[in-house]
Design an enzyme around this catalytic site. Structure first.
Site, mmCIF file in Angstrom:
data_model
loop_
_atom_site.group_PDB
_atom_site.id
_atom_site.type_symbol
_atom_site.label_atom_id
_atom_site.label_comp_id
_atom_site.label_asym_id
_atom_site.label_seq_id
_atom_site.Cartn_x
_atom_site.Cartn_y
_atom_site.Cartn_z
ATOM 1 N N CYS A 273 25.415 0.827 31.721
ATOM 2 C CA CYS A 273 25.559 2.175 32.306
ATOM 3 C C CYS A 273 25.427 2.222 33.824
ATOM 4 O O CYS A 273 26.395 2.506 34.519
ATOM 5 C CB CYS A 273 24.520 3.100 31.675
ATOM 6 S SG CYS A 273 24.754 3.274 29.905
HETATM 7 N N1 NAD Z 1 23.908 1.561 25.610
HETATM 8 C C1 NAD Z 1 23.417 2.599 26.256
HETATM 9 O O1 NAD Z 1 22.227 2.631 26.598
HETATM 10 C C2 NAD Z 1 24.274 3.808 26.576
HETATM 11 C C3 NAD Z 1 23.640 4.978 27.007
HETATM 12 C C4 NAD Z 1 24.401 6.101 27.292
HETATM 13 C C5 NAD Z 1 25.789 6.038 27.196
HETATM 14 N N2 NAD Z 1 26.388 4.881 26.799
HETATM 15 C C6 NAD Z 1 27.851 4.902 26.707
HETATM 16 O O2 NAD Z 1 28.204 4.952 25.326
HETATM 17 C C7 NAD Z 1 29.409 4.208 25.088
HETATM 18 C C8 NAD Z 1 29.157 3.145 24.041
HETATM 19 O O3 NAD Z 1 28.191 2.237 24.548
HETATM 20 P P1 NAD Z 1 27.405 1.218 23.631
HETATM 21 O O4 NAD Z 1 26.282 0.698 24.463
HETATM 22 O O5 NAD Z 1 27.100 1.823 22.301
HETATM 23 O O6 NAD Z 1 28.516 0.081 23.447
HETATM 24 P P2 NAD Z 1 28.479 -1.126 22.395
HETATM 25 O O7 NAD Z 1 29.347 -2.189 22.950
HETATM 26 O O8 NAD Z 1 27.065 -1.430 22.009
HETATM 27 O O9 NAD Z 1 29.179 -0.505 21.098
HETATM 28 C C9 NAD Z 1 30.505 -0.145 21.035
HETATM 29 C C10 NAD Z 1 31.025 -0.496 19.655
HETATM 30 O O10 NAD Z 1 32.359 -0.023 19.551
HETATM 31 C C11 NAD Z 1 33.115 -0.963 18.805
HETATM 32 N N3 NAD Z 1 34.509 -0.708 19.087
HETATM 33 C C12 NAD Z 1 35.251 -1.047 20.158
HETATM 34 N N4 NAD Z 1 36.500 -0.562 20.043
HETATM 35 C C13 NAD Z 1 36.550 0.105 18.878
HETATM 36 C C14 NAD Z 1 37.564 0.842 18.207
HETATM 37 N N5 NAD Z 1 38.780 1.004 18.737
HETATM 38 N N6 NAD Z 1 37.270 1.375 17.008
HETATM 39 C C15 NAD Z 1 36.040 1.209 16.459
HETATM 40 N N7 NAD Z 1 35.042 0.548 17.044
HETATM 41 C C16 NAD Z 1 35.294 0.009 18.254
HETATM 42 C C17 NAD Z 1 32.582 -2.302 19.269
HETATM 43 O O11 NAD Z 1 32.859 -3.315 18.313
HETATM 44 C C18 NAD Z 1 31.082 -2.001 19.388
HETATM 45 O O12 NAD Z 1 30.388 -2.271 18.184
HETATM 46 C C19 NAD Z 1 29.832 3.679 26.447
HETATM 47 O O13 NAD Z 1 30.719 4.574 27.035
HETATM 48 C C20 NAD Z 1 28.537 3.675 27.239
HETATM 49 O O14 NAD Z 1 28.767 3.782 28.629
HETATM 50 C C21 NAD Z 1 25.671 3.772 26.477
#
Ligand code: NAD
Length: 445
Positions: A273
């Site tokens: 992030c």
């Molecule tokens: N991790 C954090 O602390 C956090 C906090 C706030 C916001 N975010 C935001 O949330 C979003 C997700 O982050 P995250 O940390 O959960 O990412 P992550 O990589 O942990 O998880 C994303 C998941 O999506 C899956 N994926 C990718 N393409 C896909 C598709 N087309 N269909 C289905 N599944 C698919 C991946 O395999 C993965 O398991 C991002 O935009 C991030 O910036 C993350």
């Protein structure tokens, strides 16, 4: 009216909730809905994650396997790679990654892929919510036209909103259910339906007038952190030059009960992030001829911190009449923050890479991260993966320098200080009184 129909399904807990992307954000969210009596389905491209969930096992530290198992056994939680099941969902929440391209421009390809799957399965009566962090305008400029290509119409057939995720992995106090949720619909009906949905799992929902406001609010939150950490990092470098203890300065300033909020320096910023999100904002600003200078400056200061850490190691070794080339350096922690296993964008990777390029023999110990690999490296042939070593007395004694990069809780820091000749502490982990009696020479950020 579509809004009334969806809200009624939600209030009666008959709405089936689909979550696309079961990562750090999507898995806790799907589990929360399942725990509150909704039927939740996770859509994933990673077959291993799907198999784990369906077997009742968690792969995310913040989500207990028992919770997954209970919900999976009770038929309230399932994961699938079959996206045609999106058609059966009444609410669909997109939680896919939003990385940056090598050019530091937003990469919304995962959002587009998820939207394509929704488009193929869109039917009347669905509420679509984007949670992935992205630039203002993504929901109404990108998602809306794609969904309307089906011939279905916003407000008449489906609803569309943005609601940013604020999950803070391993935060013991704040989890999905007690972090207030901002919701902004592309239309008022969309806002109302999305707010009704989140009210089922979150104590406080704050509705705003548009999806763009919600998108911008998320970017302001994370840009605020990046800029203030940048300020703390600049202060740390300034204090090092002036031979003043940065941490003592911050502690003193933080006694002011108003008008000051402490931020702390470190080896650089990491995670999915803080290092990335400000670029989403500055990219969008550039499209409108606006140069966001605070963001650029913070990025410059923060990205130089690994270099500064290497300089501290070099200064320490120099005092011992040792060269970087051939020195044995032991890093404590490679995760981007305390007590988690996430190494995405971790400054440790850059520190290791830079130390290796100077000829150091680098090892690391991290109880949460068994192995790290390197994609981009400064040193030719220096990109071999590394495995965590045991933190034995011999390992500590054999190091010319120990560098604390992540201040994990379960490390015996007093023992490290009795055995190591030189310690570079980038996190103020050595903050106990025992530090004063240590035999080791300590260099603090
Ligand atoms: N991790 C954090 O602390 C956090 C906090 C706030 C916001 N975010 C935001 O949330 C979003 C997700 O982050 P995250 O940390 O959960 O990412 P992550 O990589 O942990 O998880 C994303 C998941 O999506 C899956 N994926 C990718 N393409 C896909 C598709 N087309 N269909 C289905 N599944 C698919 C991946 O395999 C993965 O398991 C991002 O935009 C991030 O910036 C993350």
């Amino acid at each position: 009216m579509i809004k009334t129909e969806i809200i009624s399904l939600i209030e009666n807990k008959r709405a089936r909730v689909g979550v696309i992307g079961l990562g750090y954000v999507g898995l806790p969210l799907a589990t929360e809905f399942a725990g509150r009596g909704f039927k939740a389905t996770g859509f994933e491209v990673d077959e291993n994650k799907v198999a784990e969930i369906n077997a009742g096992r968690s792969y995310i530290g913040d989500v207990a396997s028992e919770l997954i198992k209970q919900s999976a056994d009770g038929g309230r939680l399932a994961a699938t790679t079959d996206f045609t099941q999106l058609r059966d969902c009444d609410a669909i929440i997109i939680c896919v990654p939003t990385p940056l391209r090598k050019t530091k421009e937003p990469d919304v390809s995962y959002i587009l892929a998820a939207a394509e799957d929704i488009k193929k399965n869109l039917r009347r009566g669905q509420l679509i919510i984007l949670e992935s962090t992205t630039y203002p305008g993504t929901t109404d400029e990108v998602l809306l036209p794609m969904l309307e290509e089906t011939g279905l119409k916003l407000d008449e057939d489906f609803l569309l909103a943005f609601s940013p995720e604020r999950v803070d992995p391993d935060n013991p106090k704040f989890k999905t259910h007690n972090i207030p949720k901002v919701v902004g619909g592309v239309t008022n009906d969309s806002t109302a339906a999305a707010a009704a949905l989140y009210s089922e799992i979150v104590k406080e929902v704050h509705s705003v007038s548009s999806a763009r406001v919600a998108e911008a609010a998320k970017l302001l939150e994370n840009t605020f952190r990046a800029v203030n950490i940048g300020m703390a990092n600049e202060m740390a470098r300034l204090c090092y030059a002036l031979n003043i203890d940065t941490w003592e300065v911050i502690r003193a300033a933080a006694t002011k009960p108003f008008g000051f909020m402490p931020f702390y320096p470190g080896p650089g910023i990491g995670g999915h992030c803080i290092p990335l999100d400000p670029h989403y904002l500055s990219w969008k600003a550039r499209q409108h001829g606006f140069d966001s200078r605070f963001i650029g400056l913070a990025e410059e200061v923060n990205s130089r911190m690994p270099e500064h850490v290497v300089q501290l190691v070099s200064d320490g070794l120099n005092q011992d009449r040792k060269a970087m080339n051939g020195a044995r350096v032991l890093l404590l922690g490679v995760a981007y923050k305390k007590d988690i296993d996430d190494v995405r964008e971790s400054p440790a990777l850059s520190v290791i890479d830079r130390l290796r390029s100077k000829g150091c023999d680098v090892r690391y110990h991290d109880p949460h991260v068994p192995q790290v690999s390197f994609d981009d490296t400064h040193s030719p042939g220096g990109g071999d993966p590394l495995s965590s070593v045991e933190l034995s007395d011999e390992e500590i004694k054999a190091a010319d320098c120990v560098v604390i990069v992540t201040n994990h809780s379960n490390i015996d820091y007093p023992r490290v200080l009795t055995l190591a000749p030189l310690v570079v502490d980038t996190r103020n982990a050595l903050n106990g009184d025992w530090r004063k009696e240590s035999a080791a020479r300590i260099i603090r950020l």
